[in-house]
Design a protein around this motif. Structure first.
Motif, PDB file in Angstrom:
ATOM      1  N   LYS A  85       0.825  -1.223   0.000  1.00  0.00           N
ATOM      2  CA  LYS A  85       0.000   0.000   0.000  1.00  0.00           C
ATOM      3  C   LYS A  85       0.857   1.269   0.000  1.00  0.00           C
ATOM      4  CE  LYS A  85      -1.265   0.208   4.911  1.00  0.00           C
ATOM      5  NZ  LYS A  85      -2.394   0.253   5.833  1.00  0.00           N
ATOM      6  N   TYR A  86       2.063   1.189   0.555  1.00  0.00           N
ATOM      7  CA  TYR A  86       2.958   2.353   0.524  1.00  0.00           C
ATOM      8  C   TYR A  86       3.750   2.365  -0.791  1.00  0.00           C
ATOM      9  CZ  TYR A  86       1.748   2.185   5.435  1.00  0.00           C
ATOM     10  OH  TYR A  86       1.037   2.146   6.608  1.00  0.00           O
ATOM     11  N   ARG A  87       4.160   1.172  -1.212  1.00  0.00           N
ATOM     12  CA  ARG A  87       4.885   1.067  -2.486  1.00  0.00           C
ATOM     13  C   ARG A  87       4.037   1.637  -3.630  1.00  0.00           C
ATOM     14  NH1 ARG A  87       4.453  -4.654  -4.667  1.00  0.00           N
ATOM     15  NH2 ARG A  87       2.412  -3.764  -5.114  1.00  0.00           N
ATOM     16  N   ASP A  88       2.748   1.227  -3.708  1.00  0.00           N
ATOM     17  CA  ASP A  88       1.890   1.661  -4.813  1.00  0.00           C
ATOM     18  C   ASP A  88       1.758   3.182  -4.846  1.00  0.00           C
ATOM     19  OD1 ASP A  88       1.625  -1.012  -5.232  1.00  0.00           O
ATOM     20  OD2 ASP A  88      -0.428  -1.160  -4.490  1.00  0.00           O
ATOM     21  N   VAL A  89       1.541   3.772  -3.674  1.00  0.00           N
ATOM     22  CA  VAL A  89       1.365   5.226  -3.622  1.00  0.00           C
ATOM     23  C   VAL A  89       2.652   5.942  -4.021  1.00  0.00           C
ATOM     24  CG1 VAL A  89       0.982   7.162  -2.049  1.00  0.00           C
ATOM     25  CG2 VAL A  89      -0.515   5.196  -1.943  1.00  0.00           C
ATOM     26  N   LEU A  90       3.782   5.492  -3.501  1.00  0.00           N
ATOM     27  CA  LEU A  90       5.050   6.161  -3.848  1.00  0.00           C
ATOM     28  C   LEU A  90       5.374   6.008  -5.337  1.00  0.00           C
ATOM     29  CD1 LEU A  90       7.290   5.347  -0.762  1.00  0.00           C
ATOM     30  CD2 LEU A  90       6.767   7.614  -1.610  1.00  0.00           C
ATOM     31  N   VAL A  91       5.169   4.801  -5.861  1.00  0.00           N
ATOM     32  CA  VAL A  91       5.451   4.568  -7.287  1.00  0.00           C
ATOM     33  C   VAL A  91       4.601   5.491  -8.151  1.00  0.00           C
ATOM     34  CG1 VAL A  91       5.034   2.901  -9.164  1.00  0.00           C
ATOM     35  CG2 VAL A  91       6.305   2.191  -7.141  1.00  0.00           C
ATOM     36  N   LEU A  92       3.295   5.527  -7.877  1.00  0.00           N
ATOM     37  CA  LEU A  92       2.402   6.314  -8.737  1.00  0.00           C
ATOM     38  C   LEU A  92       2.568   7.819  -8.522  1.00  0.00           C
ATOM     39  CD1 LEU A  92      -0.631   3.920  -8.544  1.00  0.00           C
ATOM     40  CD2 LEU A  92       0.555   4.572 -10.633  1.00  0.00           C
ATOM     41  N   PHE A  93       2.853   8.211  -7.301  1.00  0.00           N
ATOM     42  CA  PHE A  93       3.049   9.638  -7.014  1.00  0.00           C
ATOM     43  C   PHE A  93       4.215  10.194  -7.835  1.00  0.00           C
ATOM     44  CE2 PHE A  93       5.103  12.906  -4.262  1.00  0.00           C
ATOM     45  CZ  PHE A  93       4.091  13.843  -4.262  1.00  0.00           C
ATOM     46  N   TYR A  94       5.323   9.464  -7.858  1.00  0.00           N
ATOM     47  CA  TYR A  94       6.481   9.959  -8.626  1.00  0.00           C
ATOM     48  C   TYR A  94       6.293   9.734 -10.126  1.00  0.00           C
ATOM     49  CZ  TYR A  94       8.827  11.183  -4.366  1.00  0.00           C
ATOM     50  OH  TYR A  94       9.137  11.790  -3.178  1.00  0.00           O
ATOM     51  N   PHE A  95       5.570   8.688 -10.486  1.00  0.00           N
ATOM     52  CA  PHE A  95       5.289   8.469 -11.908  1.00  0.00           C
ATOM     53  C   PHE A  95       4.417   9.606 -12.449  1.00  0.00           C
ATOM     54  CE2 PHE A  95       2.488   6.761 -15.242  1.00  0.00           C
ATOM     55  CZ  PHE A  95       3.446   6.379 -16.173  1.00  0.00           C
ATOM     56  N   HIS A  96       3.457  10.044 -11.635  1.00  0.00           N
ATOM     57  CA  HIS A  96       2.562  11.141 -12.050  1.00  0.00           C
ATOM     58  C   HIS A  96       3.154  12.509 -11.718  1.00  0.00           C
ATOM     59  CE1 HIS A  96      -0.719   8.768 -13.502  1.00  0.00           C
ATOM     60  NE2 HIS A  96      -0.944   8.175 -12.360  1.00  0.00           N
ATOM     61  N   GLU A  97       4.445  12.588 -11.632  1.00  0.00           N
ATOM     62  CA  GLU A  97       5.150  13.843 -11.365  1.00  0.00           C
ATOM     63  C   GLU A  97       4.601  14.549 -10.134  1.00  0.00           C
ATOM     64  OE1 GLU A  97       4.820  15.651 -15.176  1.00  0.00           O
ATOM     65  OE2 GLU A  97       6.493  14.514 -15.991  1.00  0.00           O
ATOM     66  N   LYS A  98       4.449  13.796  -9.064  1.00  0.00           N
ATOM     67  CA  LYS A  98       4.062  14.294  -7.744  1.00  0.00           C
ATOM     68  C   LYS A  98       2.634  14.858  -7.695  1.00  0.00           C
ATOM     69  CE  LYS A  98       8.788  15.441  -6.442  1.00  0.00           C
ATOM     70  NZ  LYS A  98       9.615  16.431  -5.772  1.00  0.00           N
ATOM     71  N   SER A  99       1.754  14.320  -8.498  1.00  0.00           N
ATOM     72  CA  SER A  99       0.359  14.779  -8.448  1.00  0.00           C
ATOM     73  C   SER A  99      -0.443  13.842  -7.536  1.00  0.00           C
ATOM     74  CB  SER A  99      -0.241  14.802  -9.854  1.00  0.00           C
ATOM     75  OG  SER A  99      -1.650  14.876  -9.767  1.00  0.00           O
ATOM     76  N   VAL A 100      -0.896  14.416  -6.398  1.00  0.00           N
ATOM     77  CA  VAL A 100      -1.714  13.622  -5.460  1.00  0.00           C
ATOM     78  C   VAL A 100      -3.055  13.289  -6.120  1.00  0.00           C
ATOM     79  CG1 VAL A 100      -2.939  13.723  -3.248  1.00  0.00           C
ATOM     80  CG2 VAL A 100      -0.603  14.561  -3.398  1.00  0.00           C
ATOM     81  N   THR A 101      -3.598  14.250  -6.853  1.00  0.00           N
ATOM     82  CA  THR A 101      -4.905  14.053  -7.500  1.00  0.00           C
ATOM     83  C   THR A 101      -4.870  12.877  -8.473  1.00  0.00           C
ATOM     84  OG1 THR A 101      -5.190  16.440  -7.346  1.00  0.00           O
ATOM     85  CG2 THR A 101      -6.732  15.265  -8.759  1.00  0.00           C
ATOM     86  N   GLU A 102      -3.847  12.856  -9.331  1.00  0.00           N
ATOM     87  CA  GLU A 102      -3.766  11.764 -10.310  1.00  0.00           C
ATOM     88  C   GLU A 102      -3.483  10.426  -9.638  1.00  0.00           C
ATOM     89  OE1 GLU A 102      -1.912  12.181 -14.172  1.00  0.00           O
ATOM     90  OE2 GLU A 102      -1.678  14.320 -13.778  1.00  0.00           O
ATOM     91  N   THR A 103      -2.662  10.465  -8.591  1.00  0.00           N
ATOM     92  CA  THR A 103      -2.370   9.226  -7.864  1.00  0.00           C
ATOM     93  C   THR A 103      -3.658   8.684  -7.242  1.00  0.00           C
ATOM     94  OG1 THR A 103      -0.200  10.123  -7.336  1.00  0.00           O
ATOM     95  CG2 THR A 103      -0.893   8.209  -6.073  1.00  0.00           C
ATOM     96  N   ALA A 104      -4.446   9.590  -6.653  1.00  0.00           N
ATOM     97  CA  ALA A 104      -5.706   9.177  -6.026  1.00  0.00           C
ATOM     98  C   ALA A 104      -6.666   8.618  -7.077  1.00  0.00           C
ATOM     99  CB  ALA A 104      -6.345  10.374  -5.316  1.00  0.00           C
ATOM    100  N   ALA A 105      -6.697   9.260  -8.248  1.00  0.00           N
ATOM    101  CA  ALA A 105      -7.599   8.798  -9.312  1.00  0.00           C
ATOM    102  C   ALA A 105      -7.174   7.419  -9.805  1.00  0.00           C
ATOM    103  CB  ALA A 105      -7.605   9.796 -10.461  1.00  0.00           C
ATOM    104  N   THR A 106      -5.873   7.216  -9.968  1.00  0.00           N
ATOM    105  CA  THR A 106      -5.389   5.931 -10.476  1.00  0.00           C
ATOM    106  C   THR A 106      -5.701   4.807  -9.488  1.00  0.00           C
ATOM    107  OG1 THR A 106      -3.611   7.061 -11.628  1.00  0.00           O
ATOM    108  CG2 THR A 106      -3.348   4.703 -11.350  1.00  0.00           C
ATOM    109  N   LEU A 107      -5.552   5.093  -8.206  1.00  0.00           N
ATOM    110  CA  LEU A 107      -5.765   4.040  -7.206  1.00  0.00           C
ATOM    111  C   LEU A 107      -7.207   3.991  -6.697  1.00  0.00           C
ATOM    112  CD1 LEU A 107      -2.493   4.440  -5.107  1.00  0.00           C
ATOM    113  CD2 LEU A 107      -3.080   2.531  -6.588  1.00  0.00           C
ATOM    114  N   SER A 108      -8.042   4.925  -7.182  1.00  0.00           N
ATOM    115  CA  SER A 108      -9.438   5.030  -6.713  1.00  0.00           C
ATOM    116  C   SER A 108      -9.504   5.118  -5.187  1.00  0.00           C
ATOM    117  CB  SER A 108     -10.268   3.841  -7.191  1.00  0.00           C
ATOM    118  OG  SER A 108     -10.179   3.693  -8.562  1.00  0.00           O
TER     119      SER A 108
END
Lengths: 193, 114
Positions: free
Chosen positions: A134-157
Protein backbone atom coordinates in the motif's frame (compact mmCIF):
# COMPACT_ATOMS: atom_id res chain seq x y z
CA UNK A 1 -9.17 18.50 -24.80
CA UNK A 2 -5.63 18.75 -26.16
CA UNK A 3 -4.34 17.38 -29.46
CA UNK A 4 -2.87 14.28 -27.86
CA UNK A 5 -6.22 13.31 -26.34
CA UNK A 6 -7.94 13.97 -29.67
CA UNK A 7 -5.46 11.69 -31.39
CA UNK A 8 -5.98 8.91 -28.83
CA UNK A 9 -9.75 9.14 -29.23
CA UNK A 10 -9.45 9.06 -32.99
CA UNK A 11 -7.26 5.93 -32.89
CA UNK A 12 -9.57 4.16 -30.44
CA UNK A 13 -12.56 4.93 -32.65
CA UNK A 14 -10.73 3.45 -35.64
CA UNK A 15 -9.82 0.30 -33.69
CA UNK A 16 -13.39 -0.10 -32.48
CA UNK A 17 -14.56 0.48 -36.03
CA UNK A 18 -12.63 -2.62 -37.11
CA UNK A 19 -9.19 -1.20 -37.98
CA UNK A 20 -7.20 -3.37 -35.58
CA UNK A 21 -3.91 -2.27 -37.19
CA UNK A 22 -4.53 1.26 -35.84
CA UNK A 23 -3.88 -0.09 -32.35
CA UNK A 24 -0.19 -0.21 -33.28
CA UNK A 25 -0.08 3.58 -33.16
CA UNK A 26 -1.42 3.55 -29.61
CA UNK A 27 1.29 1.05 -28.66
CA UNK A 28 3.93 3.25 -30.32
CA UNK A 29 2.66 6.31 -28.48
CA UNK A 30 2.38 4.80 -25.01
CA UNK A 31 4.73 1.83 -24.70
CA UNK A 32 7.57 3.73 -23.03
CA UNK A 33 5.47 5.16 -20.17
CA UNK A 34 3.75 1.82 -19.61
CA UNK A 35 7.07 -0.07 -19.48
CA UNK A 36 8.48 2.62 -17.22
CA UNK A 37 5.51 2.29 -14.83
CA UNK A 38 5.85 -1.50 -14.80
CA UNK A 39 9.57 -1.15 -14.12
CA UNK A 40 8.91 1.16 -11.18
CA UNK A 41 6.72 -1.58 -9.71
CA UNK A 42 8.91 -4.62 -10.35
CA UNK A 43 12.49 -3.33 -10.87
CA UNK A 44 13.14 -5.97 -13.52
CA UNK A 45 13.48 -4.93 -17.15
CA UNK A 46 12.39 -8.20 -18.79
CA UNK A 47 9.46 -8.58 -16.44
CA UNK A 48 8.45 -4.95 -16.97
CA UNK A 49 8.18 -5.57 -20.74
CA UNK A 50 6.08 -8.69 -20.15
CA UNK A 51 3.81 -6.77 -17.81
CA UNK A 52 3.45 -3.92 -20.30
CA UNK A 53 2.60 -6.41 -23.09
CA UNK A 54 -0.13 -7.88 -20.90
CA UNK A 55 -1.37 -4.37 -20.17
CA UNK A 56 -1.72 -3.53 -23.86
CA UNK A 57 -3.64 -6.72 -24.54
CA UNK A 58 -5.84 -5.98 -21.53
CA UNK A 59 -6.48 -2.46 -22.88
CA UNK A 60 -7.26 -3.79 -26.37
CA UNK A 61 -9.87 -6.15 -24.91
CA UNK A 62 -11.48 -3.32 -22.94
CA UNK A 63 -11.36 -0.36 -25.33
CA UNK A 64 -15.15 -0.19 -25.50
CA UNK A 65 -15.30 0.43 -21.77
CA UNK A 66 -13.20 3.59 -22.09
CA UNK A 67 -15.38 4.95 -24.87
CA UNK A 68 -18.28 5.16 -22.45
CA UNK A 69 -16.26 7.20 -19.95
CA UNK A 70 -15.56 10.89 -19.75
CA UNK A 71 -11.89 10.77 -18.80
CA UNK A 72 -8.78 11.12 -20.97
CA UNK A 73 -7.55 7.91 -22.55
CA UNK A 74 -4.16 8.21 -20.83
CA UNK A 75 -5.76 8.45 -17.34
CA UNK A 76 -7.89 5.39 -18.00
CA UNK A 77 -4.91 3.53 -19.51
CA UNK A 78 -2.68 4.19 -16.49
CA UNK A 79 -5.45 3.13 -14.10
CA UNK A 80 -6.03 -0.14 -15.97
CA UNK A 81 -2.29 -0.81 -16.26
CA UNK A 82 -1.52 0.04 -12.63
CA UNK A 83 -4.31 -2.22 -11.38
CA UNK A 84 -3.07 -5.03 -13.60
CA UNK A 85 0.54 -4.60 -12.45
CA UNK A 86 -0.50 -4.57 -8.80
CA UNK A 87 -2.57 -7.72 -9.20
CA UNK A 88 0.29 -9.44 -11.07
CA UNK A 89 2.69 -8.60 -8.27
CA UNK A 90 0.17 -9.90 -5.72
CA UNK A 91 -0.27 -13.13 -7.69
CA UNK A 92 3.33 -13.84 -8.64
CA UNK A 93 4.96 -12.11 -5.72
CA UNK A 94 7.30 -9.13 -5.76
CA UNK A 95 10.74 -9.50 -7.34
CA UNK A 96 12.39 -7.91 -4.34
CA UNK A 97 11.70 -8.33 -0.67
CA UNK A 98 14.96 -6.91 0.65
CA UNK A 99 17.52 -4.55 -0.80
CA UNK A 100 20.31 -7.10 -0.70
CA UNK A 101 23.76 -6.85 0.76
CA UNK A 102 25.39 -5.53 -2.41
CA UNK A 103 22.84 -2.74 -2.75
CA UNK A 104 23.22 -1.86 0.93
CA UNK A 105 26.95 -1.49 0.46
CA UNK A 106 26.57 0.65 -2.62
CA UNK A 107 24.07 2.91 -0.90
CA UNK A 108 26.38 3.21 2.03
CA UNK A 109 28.99 4.89 -0.12
CA UNK A 110 27.27 7.65 -2.11
CA UNK A 111 30.51 9.44 -2.65
CA UNK A 112 31.94 6.38 -4.35
CA UNK A 113 33.33 7.76 -7.64
CA UNK A 114 32.08 4.87 -9.81
CA UNK A 115 28.49 5.10 -8.60
CA UNK A 116 26.54 6.94 -11.25
CA UNK A 117 23.49 9.07 -10.54
CA UNK A 118 21.19 6.67 -12.37
CA UNK A 119 22.59 3.78 -10.39
CA UNK A 120 21.81 5.53 -7.12
CA UNK A 121 18.30 6.37 -8.33
CA UNK A 122 17.80 2.72 -9.21
CA UNK A 123 18.87 1.64 -5.74
CA UNK A 124 16.35 4.02 -4.17
CA UNK A 125 13.62 2.68 -6.47
CA UNK A 126 14.59 -0.82 -5.40
CA UNK A 127 14.11 0.26 -1.80
CA UNK A 128 10.61 1.49 -2.70
CA UNK A 129 9.85 -1.89 -4.30
CA UNK A 130 10.57 -3.61 -0.97
CA UNK A 131 8.00 -1.53 0.95
CA UNK A 132 4.58 -2.99 1.90
CA UNK A 133 2.30 -2.80 -1.18
CA UNK A 134 0.00 0.00 0.00
CA UNK A 135 2.96 2.35 0.52
CA UNK A 136 4.89 1.07 -2.49
CA UNK A 137 1.89 1.66 -4.81
CA UNK A 138 1.37 5.23 -3.62
CA UNK A 139 5.05 6.16 -3.85
CA UNK A 140 5.45 4.57 -7.29
CA UNK A 141 2.40 6.31 -8.74
CA UNK A 142 3.05 9.64 -7.01
CA UNK A 143 6.48 9.96 -8.63
CA UNK A 144 5.29 8.47 -11.91
CA UNK A 145 2.56 11.14 -12.05
CA UNK A 146 5.15 13.84 -11.37
CA UNK A 147 4.06 14.29 -7.74
CA UNK A 148 0.36 14.78 -8.45
CA UNK A 149 -1.71 13.62 -5.46
CA UNK A 150 -4.90 14.05 -7.50
CA UNK A 151 -3.77 11.76 -10.31
CA UNK A 152 -2.37 9.23 -7.86
CA UNK A 153 -5.71 9.18 -6.03
CA UNK A 154 -7.60 8.80 -9.31
CA UNK A 155 -5.39 5.93 -10.48
CA UNK A 156 -5.76 4.04 -7.21
CA UNK A 157 -9.44 5.03 -6.71
CA UNK A 158 -8.60 6.21 -3.21
CA UNK A 159 -9.33 9.55 -1.49
CA UNK A 160 -6.63 12.23 -1.65
CA UNK A 161 -6.42 12.33 2.15
CA UNK A 162 -5.59 8.63 2.21
CA UNK A 163 -2.92 9.16 -0.43
CA UNK A 164 -1.31 11.94 1.63
CA UNK A 165 -1.32 9.79 4.77
CA UNK A 166 0.21 6.83 2.94
CA UNK A 167 2.79 9.09 1.30
CA UNK A 168 3.82 10.40 4.70
CA UNK A 169 4.09 6.93 6.21
CA UNK A 170 5.72 5.43 3.10
CA UNK A 171 8.37 8.15 3.01
CA UNK A 172 9.11 7.62 6.69
CA UNK A 173 9.56 3.89 6.09
CA UNK A 174 11.75 4.58 3.09
CA UNK A 175 13.95 7.01 4.98
CA UNK A 176 14.31 4.52 7.79
CA UNK A 177 15.32 1.86 5.27
CA UNK A 178 17.83 4.10 3.57
CA UNK A 179 18.84 5.80 6.79
CA UNK A 180 21.53 8.43 6.30
CA UNK A 181 23.17 6.64 3.42
CA UNK A 182 21.99 9.00 0.73
CA UNK A 183 23.10 12.22 2.34
CA UNK A 184 24.67 14.46 -0.25
CA UNK A 185 28.38 14.81 0.29
CA UNK A 186 29.22 18.42 1.09
CA UNK A 187 31.05 20.34 -1.62
CA UNK A 188 34.52 21.42 -0.54
CA UNK A 189 34.62 25.14 0.25
CA UNK A 190 37.40 26.91 -1.55
CA UNK A 191 39.68 28.90 0.67
CA UNK A 192 39.93 32.57 -0.35
CA UNK A 193 43.31 33.32 -1.81
CA UNK B 1 11.57 13.90 3.35
CA UNK B 2 15.23 13.64 2.58
CA UNK B 3 15.54 15.93 -0.49
CA UNK B 4 18.09 13.57 -2.03
CA UNK B 5 15.65 10.64 -1.94
CA UNK B 6 12.91 12.87 -3.34
CA UNK B 7 15.18 14.03 -6.16
CA UNK B 8 16.30 10.51 -7.05
CA UNK B 9 12.73 9.18 -7.06
CA UNK B 10 11.67 11.98 -9.39
CA UNK B 11 14.13 10.76 -12.01
CA UNK B 12 12.54 8.82 -14.83
CA UNK B 13 14.15 5.36 -15.11
CA UNK B 14 16.11 5.06 -18.34
CA UNK B 15 14.80 1.97 -20.05
CA UNK B 16 15.27 1.24 -23.71
CA UNK B 17 12.49 -1.18 -24.71
CA UNK B 18 13.30 -4.17 -26.87
CA UNK B 19 13.29 -3.07 -30.55
CA UNK B 20 10.60 -5.64 -31.33
CA UNK B 21 8.39 -4.76 -28.38
CA UNK B 22 5.68 -3.13 -30.51
CA UNK B 23 5.72 -6.08 -32.97
CA UNK B 24 5.32 -8.53 -30.11
CA UNK B 25 2.37 -6.65 -28.69
CA UNK B 26 0.73 -6.49 -32.12
CA UNK B 27 1.26 -10.24 -32.63
CA UNK B 28 -0.68 -10.86 -29.44
CA UNK B 29 -3.34 -8.35 -30.46
CA UNK B 30 -3.82 -10.02 -33.85
CA UNK B 31 -3.99 -13.44 -32.21
CA UNK B 32 -6.68 -12.06 -29.90
CA UNK B 33 -8.46 -10.46 -32.86
CA UNK B 34 -8.68 -13.75 -34.77
CA UNK B 35 -9.60 -15.92 -31.79
CA UNK B 36 -13.35 -16.45 -31.76
CA UNK B 37 -14.96 -15.26 -28.55
CA UNK B 38 -15.76 -18.03 -26.06
CA UNK B 39 -19.29 -19.38 -26.28
CA UNK B 40 -21.14 -18.13 -23.25
CA UNK B 41 -22.96 -20.70 -21.16
CA UNK B 42 -26.67 -20.53 -22.10
CA UNK B 43 -27.83 -19.39 -18.67
CA UNK B 44 -31.24 -18.24 -19.92
CA UNK B 45 -32.06 -21.60 -21.44
CA UNK B 46 -30.64 -23.35 -18.42
CA UNK B 47 -32.84 -21.23 -16.15
CA UNK B 48 -35.92 -21.99 -18.23
CA UNK B 49 -35.15 -25.72 -18.13
CA UNK B 50 -34.37 -25.72 -14.42
CA UNK B 51 -37.52 -23.76 -13.54
CA UNK B 52 -39.64 -26.06 -15.70
CA UNK B 53 -38.11 -29.12 -14.06
CA UNK B 54 -38.62 -27.77 -10.56
CA UNK B 55 -42.19 -26.75 -11.43
CA UNK B 56 -42.92 -30.23 -12.81
CA UNK B 57 -41.57 -31.97 -9.74
CA UNK B 58 -43.41 -29.53 -7.46
CA UNK B 59 -46.67 -30.16 -9.31
CA UNK B 60 -46.14 -33.89 -9.11
CA UNK B 61 -45.54 -33.73 -5.39
CA UNK B 62 -48.52 -31.44 -4.80
CA UNK B 63 -50.82 -33.71 -6.81
CA UNK B 64 -49.50 -36.73 -5.04
CA UNK B 65 -50.33 -35.27 -1.66
CA UNK B 66 -53.85 -34.35 -2.90
CA UNK B 67 -54.31 -37.80 -4.38
CA UNK B 68 -55.06 -36.35 -7.78
CA UNK B 69 -54.00 -37.99 -11.04
CA UNK B 70 -53.36 -34.86 -13.07
CA UNK B 71 -49.85 -36.06 -13.86
CA UNK B 72 -49.03 -39.08 -15.99
CA UNK B 73 -50.11 -42.27 -14.29
CA UNK B 74 -46.70 -43.86 -14.73
CA UNK B 75 -44.97 -41.14 -12.76
CA UNK B 76 -47.64 -41.14 -10.06
CA UNK B 77 -47.31 -44.86 -9.72
CA UNK B 78 -43.56 -44.60 -9.59
CA UNK B 79 -43.81 -42.00 -6.86
CA UNK B 80 -46.41 -43.86 -4.79
CA UNK B 81 -45.63 -47.50 -5.47
CA UNK B 82 -42.32 -47.54 -3.68
CA UNK B 83 -42.39 -48.27 -0.04
CA UNK B 84 -40.28 -45.21 0.66
CA UNK B 85 -41.78 -42.47 -1.48
CA UNK B 86 -38.50 -40.56 -1.19
CA UNK B 87 -36.83 -42.92 -3.63
CA UNK B 88 -39.40 -42.09 -6.29
CA UNK B 89 -38.84 -38.40 -5.77
CA UNK B 90 -35.09 -38.85 -5.99
CA UNK B 91 -35.38 -40.87 -9.20
CA UNK B 92 -37.68 -38.25 -10.71
CA UNK B 93 -35.25 -35.48 -9.74
CA UNK B 94 -32.30 -37.31 -11.31
CA UNK B 95 -34.31 -37.95 -14.46
CA UNK B 96 -35.29 -34.29 -14.62
CA UNK B 97 -31.68 -33.19 -14.16
CA UNK B 98 -30.47 -35.55 -16.88
CA UNK B 99 -33.16 -34.25 -19.23
CA UNK B 100 -32.07 -30.65 -18.57
CA UNK B 101 -28.39 -31.53 -19.03
CA UNK B 102 -29.19 -33.29 -22.30
CA UNK B 103 -31.10 -30.23 -23.53
CA UNK B 104 -28.25 -27.89 -22.59
CA UNK B 105 -25.58 -30.04 -24.26
CA UNK B 106 -27.73 -30.32 -27.38
CA UNK B 107 -28.20 -26.56 -27.52
CA UNK B 108 -24.50 -25.93 -26.97
CA UNK B 109 -23.66 -28.29 -29.84
CA UNK B 110 -26.05 -26.41 -32.08
CA UNK B 111 -24.40 -23.11 -31.11
CA UNK B 112 -20.96 -24.58 -31.94
CA UNK B 113 -22.06 -25.71 -35.35
CA UNK B 114 -23.30 -22.18 -36.05
Amino acid sequence: MDQSEDRDREIVERVLGGETEAFEELVERWHKPLISLAYRFCQDRARAEDMAQDAFLHLYQRLERWERRELPFSSWMFTVAANLYRSQLRRRGPVLTELGEQAEQRLAAPEQPGLAEEERAELVRRAVATLPPKYRDVLVLFYFHEKSVTETAATLSVREGTIKARLHRGRALLEKKLDQRLSVPEMPVEEPA
Amino acid sequence: MNPEIDRLLSREPTIEPHPRFVDRVMQRVWREHFTPPPIPFPWKLFAVGAISGIAAIGTALANRSEGSSAIPTGITEMLTSTQAGGIGIAVASVAGSLLIAWMVIGLADNSNSI
